[in-house]
Motif scaffolding. Structure first.
Motif, PDB file in Angstrom:
ATOM      1  N   LEU A  41      39.765  28.311  41.408  1.00 22.83           N
ATOM      2  CA  LEU A  41      39.719  28.111  40.755  1.00 22.83           C
ATOM      3  C   LEU A  41      40.416  30.113  40.252  1.00 22.83           C
ATOM      4  N   GLY A  42      39.314  30.691  39.447  1.00 21.60           N
ATOM      5  CA  GLY A  42      38.997  31.644  39.229  1.00 21.60           C
ATOM      6  C   GLY A  42      39.294  31.441  37.266  1.00 21.60           C
TER       7      GLY A  42
ATOM      8  N   PHE B  34      42.295  45.872  39.312  1.00 25.67           N
ATOM      9  CA  PHE B  34      41.088  45.618  39.011  1.00 25.67           C
ATOM     10  C   PHE B  34      39.810  44.863  39.521  1.00 25.67           C
ATOM     11  N   TYR B  36      36.745  43.037  39.521  1.00 24.85           N
ATOM     12  CA  TYR B  36      35.260  42.755  38.315  1.00 24.85           C
ATOM     13  C   TYR B  36      34.196  41.920  38.934  1.00 24.85           C
ATOM     14  N   GLN B  38      30.827  39.781  39.348  1.00 19.42           N
ATOM     15  CA  GLN B  38      29.540  38.966  38.349  1.00 19.42           C
ATOM     16  C   GLN B  38      28.736  38.591  39.555  1.00 19.42           C
ATOM     17  N   ARG B  43      26.784  38.778  33.238  1.00 18.61           N
ATOM     18  CA  ARG B  43      28.180  38.507  33.031  1.00 18.61           C
ATOM     19  C   ARG B  43      29.307  39.120  33.976  1.00 18.61           C
ATOM     20  N   LEU B  44      30.073  38.938  33.688  1.00 21.61           N
ATOM     21  CA  LEU B  44      31.437  39.424  34.556  1.00 21.61           C
ATOM     22  C   LEU B  44      31.377  40.669  33.696  1.00 21.61           C
ATOM     23  N   LEU B  46      34.068  44.962  35.459  1.00 23.58           N
ATOM     24  CA  LEU B  46      34.608  46.150  35.760  1.00 23.58           C
ATOM     25  C   LEU B  46      33.569  45.936  36.631  1.00 23.58           C
ATOM     26  N   ARG B  49      38.484  49.889  39.205  1.00 25.11           N
ATOM     27  CA  ARG B  49      40.218  50.317  39.094  1.00 25.11           C
ATOM     28  C   ARG B  49      40.778  50.398  39.537  1.00 25.11           C
ATOM     29  N   TYR B  86      36.192  39.036  41.477  1.00 28.36           N
ATOM     30  CA  TYR B  86      37.197  39.008  41.589  1.00 28.36           C
ATOM     31  C   TYR B  86      38.632  39.881  41.368  1.00 28.36           C
ATOM     32  N   LYS B  98      46.061  42.729  29.343  1.00 28.49           N
ATOM     33  CA  LYS B  98      46.430  40.680  30.024  1.00 28.49           C
ATOM     34  C   LYS B  98      45.772  41.395  31.124  1.00 28.49           C
ATOM     35  N   LEU B  99      45.572  39.948  32.162  1.00 29.10           N
ATOM     36  CA  LEU B  99      45.114  39.929  32.830  1.00 29.10           C
ATOM     37  C   LEU B  99      45.390  38.620  33.736  1.00 29.10           C
ATOM     38  N   GLN B 100      45.739  38.643  35.200  1.00 22.67           N
ATOM     39  CA  GLN B 100      46.125  38.116  36.089  1.00 22.67           C
ATOM     40  C   GLN B 100      44.848  37.891  36.996  1.00 22.67           C
ATOM     41  N   PHE B 101      43.308  36.683  36.948  1.00 23.41           N
ATOM     42  CA  PHE B 101      42.989  36.810  38.137  1.00 23.41           C
ATOM     43  C   PHE B 101      43.371  35.912  39.457  1.00 23.41           C
ATOM     44  N   GLY B 102      42.271  36.343  40.211  1.00 22.08           N
ATOM     45  CA  GLY B 102      42.499  35.374  41.140  1.00 22.08           C
ATOM     46  C   GLY B 102      41.404  34.252  41.669  1.00 22.08           C
ATOM     47  N   ALA B 103      41.181  33.900  42.453  1.00 24.94           N
ATOM     48  CA  ALA B 103      40.546  32.558  41.984  1.00 24.94           C
ATOM     49  C   ALA B 103      39.467  33.084  42.690  1.00 24.94           C
ATOM     50  N   GLY B 104      38.480  34.755  43.466  1.00 25.55           N
ATOM     51  CA  GLY B 104      37.451  34.876  43.723  1.00 25.55           C
ATOM     52  C   GLY B 104      36.777  34.810  44.765  1.00 25.55           C
TER      53      GLY B 104
END
Lengths: 113, 111
Positions: A41-42, B34, B36, B38, B43-44, B46, B49, B86, B98-104
Motif C-alpha cells: 500500500l505504500g 520525486f 524516495y 529506503q 529511514r526513508l 529523498l 526530484r 517510492y 503534501k505528497l501522494q506516494f505510490g505503493a513502492g
C-alpha cells in the motif's frame, strides 16, 4: 542535518487503549506529516500540519487525531486502538513549498494486540 | 484525484545490469515528482526530484508529461542499490508540500 525523532521504535499496546506517538524535528520546519506504511500500500497520509495548532486530514484520518502545540512537535493519537491499526508509522517534516523534500524519522512499529 | 502507480512490487536484477523502475501518475495539472528510497534498516530519504534534473547515485528520472510517467533508471545496478523505492507526486494545490506516494517497488540486486 535535519533530524526527525520519533519517540519509540517499537510499541505494543492492547485494543481499546489510547496510544500516543510523538515526533520532534529540529529544523524549524513549518510542515509536519504522519503516515502509515503497509506492504503493498505504500505510504498513506493520516494527518498533516502546516503551522502550530493547525491540522488537515489526509487520506486515512479515521480513528486518529493529532496535536501540534509547539512548532517542533507533532503527536499522533489513536483514540481507541484497534488491531487494524497495527502498522509502521512514519513522521516527516518539511519547509513550505511544493519542491521541498520531506525528511523522515526512523518510524514506530506499532502492534495492537 | 491524483494517483501514483508503481506496477512492479518486486524487481530482481543482476549486478551490472540496467534497472528501470516504472512510475505512472494521474494528475490533470502540472505535478512535481520525486523518488524516495529506503535502504534496509534506514529511514526513508529523498533520492531525486524532477525539478533538479540531476543524477544521484547514478540514477536519473525524466518526467514524460505525454505518457504521464517518471521512470527511474540506472545503467549498471550495484548491490548497494537494493532497497525499497517510492515514487511521489505533489500537486499544484499542495502548497504545503503534501505528497501522494505510490505503493513502492522492492529492488533486489544479486551478484
Amino acid at each position: 542535518d535535519v533530524k526527525v525523532t520519533q519517540s519509540s521504535r517499537y510499541l505494543v499496546k492492547r485494543t481499546g487503549e489510547k496510544v500516543f506517538l510523538e515526533c520532534v524535528q529540529d529544523m524549524d520546519h513549518e510542515n509536519m506529516f504522519w503516515y502509515r506504511q503497509d506492504p503493498g500500500l505504500g505510504l498513506r497520509l493520516i494527518y498533516f500540519s502546516y503551522d502550530v495548532k493547525m491540522k488537515e486530514k489526509g487520506d486515512i484520518p479515521e480513528g486518529y487525531s493529532v496535536s501540534r502545540e509547539k512548532k517542533e512537535r507533532f503527536s499522533l493519537i489513536l483514540e481507541s486502538a484497534s488491531t487494524n491499526q497495527t502498522s509502521m508509522y512514519l513522521c516527516a517534516s518539511s519547509s513550505t513549498g511544493r519542491n521541498q523534500p520531506q525528511h523522515f524519522g526512523d518510524g514506530t512499529r506499532l502492534s495492537i494486540l | 484525484a491524483q494517483r501514483v502507480t508503481q506496477p512492479e512490487k518486486l524487481l530482481s536484477v543482476f549486478k551490472g545490469a540496467p534497472v528501470e523502475l516504472k512510475c505512472n501518475y494521474s494528475y490533470s495539472g502540472s505535478p512535481e515528482l520525486f523518488w524516495y528510497v529506503q535502504y534496509s534498516r534506514q529511514r526513508l530519504q529523498l533520492l531525486l526530484r524532477h525539478i533538479s534534473r540531476e543524477s544521484i547515485k547514478g540514477f536519473t528520472a525524466d518526467l514524460n508529461k505525454g505518457e504521464t510517467s517518471f521512470h527511474l533508471k540506472k545503467p549498471f545496478a550495484q548491490e548497494e542499490d537494493s532497497a525499497m523505492y517510492y515514487c511521489a507526486l505533489s500537486g499544484q494545490s499542495d502548497s504545503w508540500g503534501k505528497l501522494q506516494f505510490g505503493a513502492g517497488t522492492q529492488v533486489v540486486v544479486t551478484p
